[in-house]
Write a protein that holds these residues in place. Structure first.
Motif, PDB file in Angstrom:
ATOM      1  N   MET A   1     -19.771 -86.639  11.742  1.00  0.00           N
ATOM      2  CA  MET A   1     -21.012 -85.639  12.332  1.00  0.00           C
ATOM      3  C   MET A   1     -20.434 -84.668  13.336  1.00  0.00           C
ATOM      4  O   MET A   1     -19.414 -85.200  14.021  1.00  0.00           O
ATOM      5  CB  MET A   1     -21.868 -86.649  13.216  1.00  0.00           C
ATOM      6  N   VAL A   2     -20.858 -83.492  13.052  1.00  0.00           N
ATOM      7  CA  VAL A   2     -20.234 -82.268  13.790  1.00  0.00           C
ATOM      8  C   VAL A   2     -21.107 -81.788  14.584  1.00  0.00           C
ATOM      9  O   VAL A   2     -22.140 -81.454  14.274  1.00  0.00           O
ATOM     10  CB  VAL A   2     -19.596 -81.258  12.877  1.00  0.00           C
TER      11      VAL A   2
ATOM     12  N   ILE B   1     -10.006 -83.323   7.659  1.00  0.00           N
ATOM     13  CA  ILE B   1     -10.818 -82.421   6.481  1.00  0.00           C
ATOM     14  C   ILE B   1     -11.930 -82.003   7.054  1.00  0.00           C
ATOM     15  O   ILE B   1     -12.401 -80.796   7.071  1.00  0.00           O
ATOM     16  CB  ILE B   1     -11.020 -82.973   5.319  1.00  0.00           C
ATOM     17  N   ALA B   2     -12.788 -82.634   7.784  1.00  0.00           N
ATOM     18  CA  ALA B   2     -14.059 -82.330   8.299  1.00  0.00           C
ATOM     19  C   ALA B   2     -13.969 -81.246   9.500  1.00  0.00           C
ATOM     20  O   ALA B   2     -14.483 -80.349   9.684  1.00  0.00           O
ATOM     21  CB  ALA B   2     -14.648 -83.430   8.975  1.00  0.00           C
ATOM     22  N   ASP B   3     -12.820 -81.606  10.339  1.00  0.00           N
ATOM     23  CA  ASP B   3     -12.410 -80.662  11.319  1.00  0.00           C
ATOM     24  C   ASP B   3     -11.860 -79.186  10.807  1.00  0.00           C
ATOM     25  O   ASP B   3     -12.514 -78.167  11.507  1.00  0.00           O
ATOM     26  CB  ASP B   3     -11.188 -81.270  12.248  1.00  0.00           C
ATOM     27  N   SER B   4     -11.112 -79.165   9.731  1.00  0.00           N
ATOM     28  CA  SER B   4     -10.857 -78.035   8.984  1.00  0.00           C
ATOM     29  C   SER B   4     -11.916 -77.447   8.618  1.00  0.00           C
ATOM     30  O   SER B   4     -12.106 -76.206   8.993  1.00  0.00           O
ATOM     31  CB  SER B   4      -9.760 -78.394   8.111  1.00  0.00           C
ATOM     32  N   LEU B   5     -12.924 -77.934   7.770  1.00  0.00           N
ATOM     33  CA  LEU B   5     -14.249 -77.170   7.437  1.00  0.00           C
ATOM     34  C   LEU B   5     -15.063 -76.830   8.688  1.00  0.00           C
ATOM     35  O   LEU B   5     -15.562 -75.611   8.538  1.00  0.00           O
ATOM     36  CB  LEU B   5     -14.956 -78.264   6.612  1.00  0.00           C
ATOM     37  N   ALA B   6     -15.159 -77.769   9.688  1.00  0.00           N
ATOM     38  CA  ALA B   6     -16.046 -77.277  10.720  1.00  0.00           C
ATOM     39  C   ALA B   6     -15.565 -75.898  11.284  1.00  0.00           C
ATOM     40  O   ALA B   6     -16.138 -74.937  11.930  1.00  0.00           O
ATOM     41  CB  ALA B   6     -16.114 -78.432  11.826  1.00  0.00           C
ATOM     42  N   HIS B   7     -14.076 -75.686  11.498  1.00  0.00           N
ATOM     43  CA  HIS B   7     -13.308 -74.535  12.276  1.00  0.00           C
ATOM     44  C   HIS B   7     -13.286 -73.412  11.477  1.00  0.00           C
ATOM     45  O   HIS B   7     -13.179 -72.370  11.932  1.00  0.00           O
ATOM     46  CB  HIS B   7     -12.191 -75.056  12.631  1.00  0.00           C
ATOM     47  N   LEU B   8     -13.772 -73.547  10.008  1.00  0.00           N
ATOM     48  CA  LEU B   8     -13.708 -72.369   9.231  1.00  0.00           C
ATOM     49  C   LEU B   8     -15.276 -71.794   9.203  1.00  0.00           C
ATOM     50  O   LEU B   8     -15.488 -70.932   8.605  1.00  0.00           O
ATOM     51  CB  LEU B   8     -13.697 -72.751   7.536  1.00  0.00           C
TER      52      LEU B   8
ATOM     53  N   GLU C   1     -17.647 -80.628  18.136  1.00  0.00           N
ATOM     54  CA  GLU C   1     -17.414 -81.883  18.708  1.00  0.00           C
ATOM     55  C   GLU C   1     -17.743 -82.864  17.332  1.00  0.00           C
ATOM     56  O   GLU C   1     -18.707 -82.933  16.792  1.00  0.00           O
ATOM     57  CB  GLU C   1     -18.270 -82.199  19.920  1.00  0.00           C
ATOM     58  N   ILE C   2     -16.831 -83.606  17.102  1.00  0.00           N
ATOM     59  CA  ILE C   2     -16.661 -84.424  15.647  1.00  0.00           C
ATOM     60  C   ILE C   2     -16.667 -85.602  15.809  1.00  0.00           C
ATOM     61  O   ILE C   2     -15.879 -86.195  17.048  1.00  0.00           O
ATOM     62  CB  ILE C   2     -15.659 -84.105  14.828  1.00  0.00           C
ATOM     63  N   HIS C   3     -17.754 -86.489  15.352  1.00  0.00           N
ATOM     64  CA  HIS C   3     -17.555 -88.218  15.613  1.00  0.00           C
ATOM     65  C   HIS C   3     -17.521 -88.891  14.134  1.00  0.00           C
ATOM     66  O   HIS C   3     -18.461 -88.218  13.423  1.00  0.00           O
ATOM     67  CB  HIS C   3     -18.778 -88.421  16.467  1.00  0.00           C
ATOM     68  N   PRO C   4     -16.876 -89.778  13.898  1.00  0.00           N
ATOM     69  CA  PRO C   4     -16.989 -90.716  12.745  1.00  0.00           C
ATOM     70  C   PRO C   4     -18.329 -91.189  12.799  1.00  0.00           C
ATOM     71  O   PRO C   4     -18.866 -91.569  13.772  1.00  0.00           O
ATOM     72  CB  PRO C   4     -15.792 -91.442  12.562  1.00  0.00           C
ATOM     73  N   TRP C   5     -19.191 -91.390  11.626  1.00  0.00           N
ATOM     74  CA  TRP C   5     -20.464 -91.757  11.586  1.00  0.00           C
ATOM     75  C   TRP C   5     -20.765 -92.653  10.450  1.00  0.00           C
ATOM     76  O   TRP C   5     -20.454 -92.064   9.177  1.00  0.00           O
ATOM     77  CB  TRP C   5     -21.350 -90.630  11.679  1.00  0.00           C
TER      78      TRP C   5
END
Length: 186
Positions: free
Chosen positions: A93-94, A154-161, A173-177
């Motif tokens: 979850m971003v 991967i989630a971090d990379s996609l969110a920063h694109l 801000e990313i959290h495993p969910w």
């Protein structure tokens, strides 16, 4: 699992047995006498057979094995009340929060917003994001995106694109969910 397979086998057997007795539509039409100006009524009975193909669903075990092979984290949760086994999968979850650079002019802001919405739409269409949406208040957290990817990296990379993140208008801000695999919102 056995019922859909049994039903498919029964339907296939019936169709194979009836194959020899089938008449083509031309054969049926040839048997109909031509209509002249008479008061007779011709009744034609037609039987239409419809075959419904039911996809064979994968078991939770098969789904879990496939997910684990792709690097996803999963576990089985046993509901203490019903004793049902629920396959749980880790998502990311971003939280999209207000960023430090919010001084773009109105035109640039609108272009960035359009690019942001297009980017998130593409993430959904490509299967990387399952839940996307803004918050209704005007707080620091502007929206969320739930990424369906195997790792935080991967989630971090996609969110920063995301164009708004790249422009500094938003930060992430990313959290495993954890959520049940395949369940939707109600």
């Amino acid at each position: 699992m056995k019922n859909p397979i049994l039903i498919c086998l029964c339907v296939m057997t019936l169709l194979a047995c009836n194959q020899d007795k089938k008449e083509t539509s031309n054969d049926i039409l040839e048997d109909i006498p031509s209509l002249e100006t008479t008061d007779s009524l011709i009744k034609i009975d037609t039987i239409i057979k419809k075959i419904v193909v039911v996809p064979i669903e994968k078991s939770d075990k098969e789904i879990k094995e496939e997910l684990n092979a792709k690097g996803f984290k999963t576990y089985n949760y046993i509901n203490p009340v019903t004793q049902d086994t629920i396959l749980m999968q880790q998502y990311f979850m971003v939280f999209l929060k207000s960023g430090p650079i919010r001084n773009q002019n109105e035109e640039e802001g609108a272009m960035l917003q359009d690019a942001h919405l297009e980017y998130l739409s593409n993430m959904y269409q490509e299967g990387y994001a399952d839940l996307i949406g803004p918050f209704a208040d005007d707080g620091e957290i502007r929206g969320i995106t739930v990424y369906n990817v195997p790792t935080l990296k991967i989630a971090d990379s996609l969110a920063h694109l995301d164009p708004l993140v790249k422009a500094g208008r938003l930060i992430v801000e990313i959290h495993p969910w954890w959520a049940p695999k395949g369940n939707g919102l109600r």
